[in-house]
Each structure stands twice: as structure tokens, then as C-alpha cells.
Scaffold this motif. Structure first.
Motif, PDB file in Angstrom:
ATOM      1  N   ILE A 115      37.521  64.682  55.595  1.00 25.21           N
ATOM      2  CA  ILE A 115      36.369  64.622  54.700  1.00 25.21           C
ATOM      3  C   ILE A 115      36.402  65.657  53.583  1.00 25.21           C
ATOM      4  O   ILE A 115      35.687  65.511  52.586  1.00 25.21           O
ATOM      5  CB  ILE A 115      35.048  64.752  55.493  1.00 25.21           C
ATOM      6  N   ASN A 116      37.210  66.700  53.705  1.00 29.99           N
ATOM      7  CA  ASN A 116      37.320  67.715  52.652  1.00 29.99           C
ATOM      8  C   ASN A 116      38.601  67.590  51.837  1.00 29.99           C
ATOM      9  O   ASN A 116      38.874  68.445  50.985  1.00 29.99           O
ATOM     10  CB  ASN A 116      37.212  69.119  53.255  1.00 29.99           C
ATOM     11  N   LEU A 117      39.351  66.530  52.078  1.00 30.08           N
ATOM     12  CA  LEU A 117      40.607  66.327  51.343  1.00 30.08           C
ATOM     13  C   LEU A 117      40.282  65.910  49.913  1.00 30.08           C
ATOM     14  O   LEU A 117      39.813  64.797  49.661  1.00 30.08           O
ATOM     15  CB  LEU A 117      41.447  65.259  52.034  1.00 30.08           C
ATOM     16  N   ALA A 118      40.510  66.828  48.969  1.00 31.07           N
ATOM     17  CA  ALA A 118      40.158  66.591  47.576  1.00 31.07           C
ATOM     18  C   ALA A 118      41.363  66.230  46.712  1.00 31.07           C
ATOM     19  O   ALA A 118      41.213  65.617  45.649  1.00 31.07           O
ATOM     20  CB  ALA A 118      39.459  67.819  46.990  1.00 31.07           C
ATOM     21  N   SER A 119      42.563  66.595  47.159  1.00 32.15           N
ATOM     22  CA  SER A 119      43.760  66.400  46.350  1.00 32.15           C
ATOM     23  C   SER A 119      44.901  65.847  47.199  1.00 32.15           C
ATOM     24  O   SER A 119      45.218  66.421  48.245  1.00 32.15           O
ATOM     25  CB  SER A 119      44.173  67.733  45.714  1.00 32.15           C
ATOM     26  N   LEU A 140      37.747  63.018  48.046  1.00 32.80           N
ATOM     27  CA  LEU A 140      38.858  62.611  47.178  1.00 32.80           C
ATOM     28  C   LEU A 140      38.314  62.049  45.866  1.00 32.80           C
ATOM     29  O   LEU A 140      37.555  61.078  45.859  1.00 32.80           O
ATOM     30  CB  LEU A 140      39.702  61.566  47.898  1.00 32.80           C
ATOM     31  N   THR A 141      38.669  62.681  44.745  1.00 34.93           N
ATOM     32  CA  THR A 141      38.163  62.255  43.441  1.00 34.93           C
ATOM     33  C   THR A 141      39.175  61.441  42.643  1.00 34.93           C
ATOM     34  O   THR A 141      38.803  60.632  41.797  1.00 34.93           O
ATOM     35  CB  THR A 141      37.726  63.462  42.594  1.00 34.93           C
ATOM     36  N   SER A 142      40.460  61.662  42.909  1.00 33.22           N
ATOM     37  CA  SER A 142      41.490  60.902  42.194  1.00 33.22           C
ATOM     38  C   SER A 142      42.736  60.781  43.054  1.00 33.22           C
ATOM     39  O   SER A 142      42.981  61.611  43.925  1.00 33.22           O
ATOM     40  CB  SER A 142      41.846  61.564  40.857  1.00 33.22           C
ATOM     41  N   VAL A 143      43.487  59.736  42.803  1.00 32.50           N
ATOM     42  CA  VAL A 143      44.749  59.528  43.510  1.00 32.50           C
ATOM     43  C   VAL A 143      45.718  58.823  42.573  1.00 32.50           C
ATOM     44  O   VAL A 143      45.328  57.928  41.820  1.00 32.50           O
ATOM     45  CB  VAL A 143      44.543  58.719  44.811  1.00 32.50           C
ATOM     46  N   THR A 164      36.777  58.125  41.487  1.00 27.85           N
ATOM     47  CA  THR A 164      36.217  57.622  40.228  1.00 27.85           C
ATOM     48  C   THR A 164      37.110  56.625  39.508  1.00 27.85           C
ATOM     49  O   THR A 164      36.616  55.761  38.779  1.00 27.85           O
ATOM     50  CB  THR A 164      35.912  58.784  39.270  1.00 27.85           C
ATOM     51  N   SER A 165      38.418  56.737  39.689  1.00 32.46           N
ATOM     52  CA  SER A 165      39.313  55.811  38.983  1.00 32.46           C
ATOM     53  C   SER A 165      40.576  55.561  39.796  1.00 32.46           C
ATOM     54  O   SER A 165      41.010  56.423  40.561  1.00 32.46           O
ATOM     55  CB  SER A 165      39.687  56.348  37.594  1.00 32.46           C
ATOM     56  N   VAL A 166      41.134  54.382  39.609  1.00 33.27           N
ATOM     57  CA  VAL A 166      42.351  53.988  40.320  1.00 33.27           C
ATOM     58  C   VAL A 166      43.248  53.206  39.368  1.00 33.27           C
ATOM     59  O   VAL A 166      42.775  52.311  38.653  1.00 33.27           O
ATOM     60  CB  VAL A 166      42.030  53.110  41.552  1.00 33.27           C
ATOM     61  N   ILE A 167      44.527  53.555  39.362  1.00 36.40           N
ATOM     62  CA  ILE A 167      45.533  52.771  38.644  1.00 36.40           C
ATOM     63  C   ILE A 167      46.509  52.235  39.674  1.00 36.40           C
ATOM     64  O   ILE A 167      47.182  53.001  40.362  1.00 36.40           O
ATOM     65  CB  ILE A 167      46.262  53.611  37.578  1.00 36.40           C
ATOM     66  N   ILE A 168      46.555  50.918  39.800  1.00 32.99           N
ATOM     67  CA  ILE A 168      47.474  50.256  40.724  1.00 32.99           C
ATOM     68  C   ILE A 168      48.704  49.838  39.925  1.00 32.99           C
ATOM     69  O   ILE A 168      48.598  49.001  39.030  1.00 32.99           O
ATOM     70  CB  ILE A 168      46.799  49.047  41.391  1.00 32.99           C
ATOM     71  N   PRO A 169      49.868  50.419  40.227  1.00 30.09           N
ATOM     72  CA  PRO A 169      51.046  50.165  39.384  1.00 30.09           C
ATOM     73  C   PRO A 169      51.598  48.754  39.552  1.00 30.09           C
ATOM     74  O   PRO A 169      51.234  48.026  40.477  1.00 30.09           O
ATOM     75  CB  PRO A 169      52.049  51.211  39.876  1.00 30.09           C
ATOM     76  N   ASN A 170      52.500  48.396  38.634  1.00 37.24           N
ATOM     77  CA  ASN A 170      53.076  47.049  38.616  1.00 37.24           C
ATOM     78  C   ASN A 170      53.916  46.734  39.849  1.00 37.24           C
ATOM     79  O   ASN A 170      54.164  45.571  40.154  1.00 37.24           O
ATOM     80  CB  ASN A 170      53.934  46.858  37.360  1.00 37.24           C
ATOM     81  N   PHE A 180      39.183  49.294  48.793  1.00 38.63           N
ATOM     82  CA  PHE A 180      38.354  50.259  48.084  1.00 38.63           C
ATOM     83  C   PHE A 180      36.865  50.011  48.367  1.00 38.63           C
ATOM     84  O   PHE A 180      36.002  50.302  47.541  1.00 38.63           O
ATOM     85  CB  PHE A 180      38.645  50.197  46.582  1.00 38.63           C
ATOM     86  N   GLN A 181      36.581  49.498  49.541  1.00 42.31           N
ATOM     87  CA  GLN A 181      35.203  49.237  49.958  1.00 42.31           C
ATOM     88  C   GLN A 181      34.367  50.524  49.954  1.00 42.31           C
ATOM     89  O   GLN A 181      34.822  51.579  50.380  1.00 42.31           O
ATOM     90  CB  GLN A 181      35.201  48.632  51.362  1.00 42.31           C
ATOM     91  N   ARG A 182      33.143  50.408  49.447  1.00 43.06           N
ATOM     92  CA  ARG A 182      32.182  51.517  49.424  1.00 43.06           C
ATOM     93  C   ARG A 182      32.687  52.738  48.649  1.00 43.06           C
ATOM     94  O   ARG A 182      32.289  53.868  48.949  1.00 43.06           O
ATOM     95  CB  ARG A 182      31.769  51.919  50.839  1.00 43.06           C
ATOM     96  N   CYS A 183      33.533  52.521  47.675  1.00 44.64           N
ATOM     97  CA  CYS A 183      33.910  53.596  46.750  1.00 44.64           C
ATOM     98  C   CYS A 183      32.858  53.600  45.644  1.00 44.64           C
ATOM     99  O   CYS A 183      33.071  53.085  44.544  1.00 44.64           O
ATOM    100  CB  CYS A 183      35.319  53.377  46.201  1.00 44.64           C
ATOM    101  N   SER A 184      31.726  54.193  45.952  1.00 43.59           N
ATOM    102  CA  SER A 184      30.519  54.023  45.132  1.00 43.59           C
ATOM    103  C   SER A 184      30.576  54.721  43.781  1.00 43.59           C
ATOM    104  O   SER A 184      29.747  54.453  42.911  1.00 43.59           O
ATOM    105  CB  SER A 184      29.298  54.506  45.918  1.00 43.59           C
ATOM    106  N   SER A 185      31.545  55.623  43.569  1.00 42.82           N
ATOM    107  CA  SER A 185      31.680  56.315  42.282  1.00 42.82           C
ATOM    108  C   SER A 185      32.768  55.711  41.411  1.00 42.82           C
ATOM    109  O   SER A 185      33.001  56.187  40.289  1.00 42.82           O
ATOM    110  CB  SER A 185      31.983  57.801  42.514  1.00 42.82           C
ATOM    111  N   LEU A 186      33.413  54.669  41.891  1.00 48.64           N
ATOM    112  CA  LEU A 186      34.539  54.066  41.169  1.00 48.64           C
ATOM    113  C   LEU A 186      34.045  53.364  39.901  1.00 48.64           C
ATOM    114  O   LEU A 186      33.240  52.434  39.965  1.00 48.64           O
ATOM    115  CB  LEU A 186      35.258  53.072  42.083  1.00 48.64           C
ATOM    116  N   THR A 187      34.512  53.847  38.753  1.00 49.55           N
ATOM    117  CA  THR A 187      34.088  53.275  37.471  1.00 49.55           C
ATOM    118  C   THR A 187      35.234  52.591  36.724  1.00 49.55           C
ATOM    119  O   THR A 187      34.987  51.797  35.826  1.00 49.55           O
ATOM    120  CB  THR A 187      33.502  54.363  36.555  1.00 49.55           C
TER     121      THR A 187
END
Length: 196
Positions: A115-119, A140-143, A164-170, A180-187
Motif C-alpha cells: 500500500i505504500n509502494l509509490a515507485s 502508486l502514482t505512475s508506472v 493518474t496515467s498509463v501508456i500501454i506500449p505497442n 485497471f479496475q477502480r483506478c479512480s484517479s486515472l485521467t
């Protein structure tokens, strides 16, 4: 009541459940002779704060460090190819982790409940992110998902409420159910051309 252990260079394998439940153990250094850390080897070592995994370890097996709730620092050696299911599940004090380029597979639930894994840094040879691998990593704020990944398992990032954001590569062809269920901050989500 064991608080510390030194594993000598003669040891090549730490067996299944070897130090399971050693609740006073605070630190472990795993020498470069060790090539395998068995299932549940350090599970429920609730006082364990620091782990250094030697450069010849190739496999961290199922539940190896599960529920090590005070683990704040882990160094994964450059020979590890597989992080097993639930390997670091419930390590609620872990704040950052670097998965080296040697790793090709991140098992199911590998870091779930951290729960404290931020990076998180995911190495450039990982091909599969297992089911629920980072589920409930609520800090976790970004990956960054590298171009080597072909599949994102079901619920892989479920309940990551600060993501907040996700880039899924080709390279990715499949994104599992509830990934990504319940990723409520994902914009922002970018889905690569390879996803079918």
C-alpha cells in the motif's frame, strides 16, 4: 528470537519455508553463491526491514517474502529472471522497487497489497505482468510499462487509486479483465496498436 542471520558463500539454495515466521529477524544479506530462494523462505518475517539479494539468484519463488510488513528496502540482483507469485505480497512498508532487466516474468500477486509502494521501475525484458501483480498498490502514482511486455494480466493494477496515467506500449497484445479496475484517479490512457 533470532534477530540476524549471515548466510555464508557455501550456500547455493535457501529451501522452502526456511525462515518462515522468524518474527524478530530484522535484516538479511543473501550472498552471491545463492541461486534460488525457495517458496515462503522468509514469509511472515514481520520485523524484516532490509533485504539484499545476491547477483547470482535467478529465481525468487512463490511467497518468498510475503507479509514482511516492515520491509522498506529490497535490492533484487541482476540475475533474477522470475519473481514468483505473491513474492512480496503484503509488504506494506515497501516504498519503491526496481525490477532489473534480467527479469522476464512478474508473477501473480507479486506486489499486491504493497500500500505504500509509490515507485516501480519495470525492467526492459519483462514480457508478462501477472494477474493482480500490483493490485491494491494505493500509493502508486505512475508506472512505465516497457516495450517488452506482451500481456498485462487480469486485475494487474486494480485498486491503484492514485494512478493518474498509463501508456500501454505497442508490444502488448492483451489487457486482462479488471486490469485497471477502480483506478479512480486515472485521467489518461494510451492503448498501443498491438492490443487485440
Amino acid at each position: 528470537n533470532m534477530t540476524s542471520i549471515t548466510i555464508p558463500d557455501s550456500v547455493t539454495e535457501i529451501g522452502d519455508w526456511a525462515f518462515y515466521g522468524c518474527s524478530s529477524l530484522t535484516s538479511v544479506t543473501i550472498g552471491n553463491s545463492v541461486i534460488k530462494i525457495g517458496c515462503g523462505a522468509f514469509r511472515d518475517c514481520s520485523s524484516l526491514e532490509s533485504v539484499k539479494i545476491g547477483n547470482n539468484v535467478t529465481e525468487i519463488e512463490y511467497s518468498a517474502f510475503e507479509e514482511c510488513s516492515n520491509l522498506t528496502s529490497v535490492t533484487i540482483g541482476n540475475s533474477v529472471t522470475s519473481i514468483g507469485d505473491s513474492a512480496f505480497h503484503g509488504c506494506s512498508s515497501l516504498t519503491s522497487v526496481t525490477i532489473p532487466d534480467s527479469v522476464t516474468e512478474i508473477g501473480g500477486w507479486a506486489f499486491a497489497g504493497c500500500i505504500n509502494l509509490a515507485s516501480v521501475t519495470i525492467g526492459n525484458n519483462v514480457t508478462s505482468i501477472g494477474a493482480s501483480a500490483f493490485e491494491g498498490c494505493s500509493s502508486l502514482t505512475s508506472v512505465t510499462i516497457p516495450d517488452s511486455v506482451t500481456e498485462i494480466g487480469q486485475s494487474a493494477f486494480s485498486n491503484c487509486g492514485r494512478l493518474t496515467s498509463v501508456i500501454i506500449p505497442n508490444s502488448v497484445t492483451k489487457v486482462g479483465v479488471w486490469a485497471f479496475q477502480r483506478c479512480s484517479s486515472l485521467t489518461s490512457v494510451t492503448i498501443g496498436n498491438g492490443v487485440t
